[in-house]
Design a protein around this motif. Structure first.
Motif, short mmCIF file in Angstrom:
data_model
loop_
_atom_site.label_atom_id
_atom_site.label_comp_id
_atom_site.label_asym_id
_atom_site.label_seq_id
_atom_site.Cartn_x
_atom_site.Cartn_y
_atom_site.Cartn_z
N UNK A 54 0.84 -1.26 -0.06
CA UNK A 54 -0.05 0.00 0.07
C UNK A 54 0.95 1.27 -0.20
N UNK A 55 2.06 0.99 0.46
CA UNK A 55 2.99 2.41 0.58
C UNK A 55 3.60 2.41 -0.67
N UNK A 69 9.74 2.77 0.12
CA UNK A 69 10.11 4.09 0.64
C UNK A 69 10.74 3.98 2.07
N UNK A 70 11.58 4.65 2.50
CA UNK A 70 12.33 4.78 3.77
C UNK A 70 11.25 5.42 4.73
N UNK A 71 11.19 5.13 6.04
CA UNK A 71 10.32 5.71 6.96
C UNK A 71 10.73 7.47 6.98
N UNK A 72 11.97 7.77 6.67
CA UNK A 72 12.28 9.04 6.67
C UNK A 72 11.54 9.80 5.64
N UNK A 77 6.38 9.80 -4.50
CA UNK A 77 6.31 10.43 -5.85
C UNK A 77 6.08 9.39 -6.91
N UNK A 78 5.16 9.18 -7.85
CA UNK A 78 4.98 8.29 -8.77
C UNK A 78 5.95 8.49 -9.79
N UNK A 79 6.56 7.45 -10.17
CA UNK A 79 7.68 7.49 -11.29
C UNK A 79 6.84 7.53 -12.68
N UNK A 93 -5.57 6.26 0.20
CA UNK A 93 -6.09 6.26 -0.97
C UNK A 93 -5.81 4.91 -1.91
N UNK A 94 -4.88 4.26 -1.76
CA UNK A 94 -4.74 2.87 -2.44
C UNK A 94 -5.52 2.11 -1.76
#
Length: 120
Positions: A54-55, A69-72, A77-79, A93-94
């Motif tokens: 989901x992330x 993604x790292x937690x930081x 951003x979608x490539x 939203x996903x």
């Protein structure tokens, strides 16, 4: 809220000991059961969504990121389509999209013509 989408979360990795794991499983299971029962009692649809990726998925186009993604990193951003959104808004939203619901926009208003689907 007419419909709710929530992760069908299985916390196997959270606890180190088997006793703590059983307690976490029981607590999350009881919460899930209560949520579904309250939804049924009040005529609301509760959708349990597979939490995998989901992330990493884009809520707009559905493309999956090539790396987690790292937690930081707080911005997704979608490539593929270039969509940029806060990580904490993209993931729910996903889940809504996976549940077959139309996510509301930033103003909390669904686009015109959007319909909610009933629970299965």
């Amino acid at each position: 809220h007419d419909a709710i989408a929530v992760e069908d979360f299985r916390p196997k990795f959270l606890a180190k000991s088997s006793m703590a794991r059983k307690a976490a499983d029981a607590a999350i299971g009881a919460t899930r059961k209560a949520l579904v029962e309250m939804g049924r009692k009040h005529g609301r649809a509760v959708h349990l969504v597979n939490p995998a990726h989901t992330t990493m998925d884009c809520a707009r186009c559905g493309a999956r990121a090539k790396h987690a993604l790292l937690l930081s990193e707080r911005t997704y951003t979608c490539t593929a389509c270039g969509a940029v959104s806060p990580r904490d808004k993209n993931s729910p939203s996903v889940m809504l999209v996976r549940a077959g619901l139309t996510p509301a926009g930033a103003e909390g208003v669904r686009p015109s013509g959007a319909l909610l689907q009933g629970a299965a």
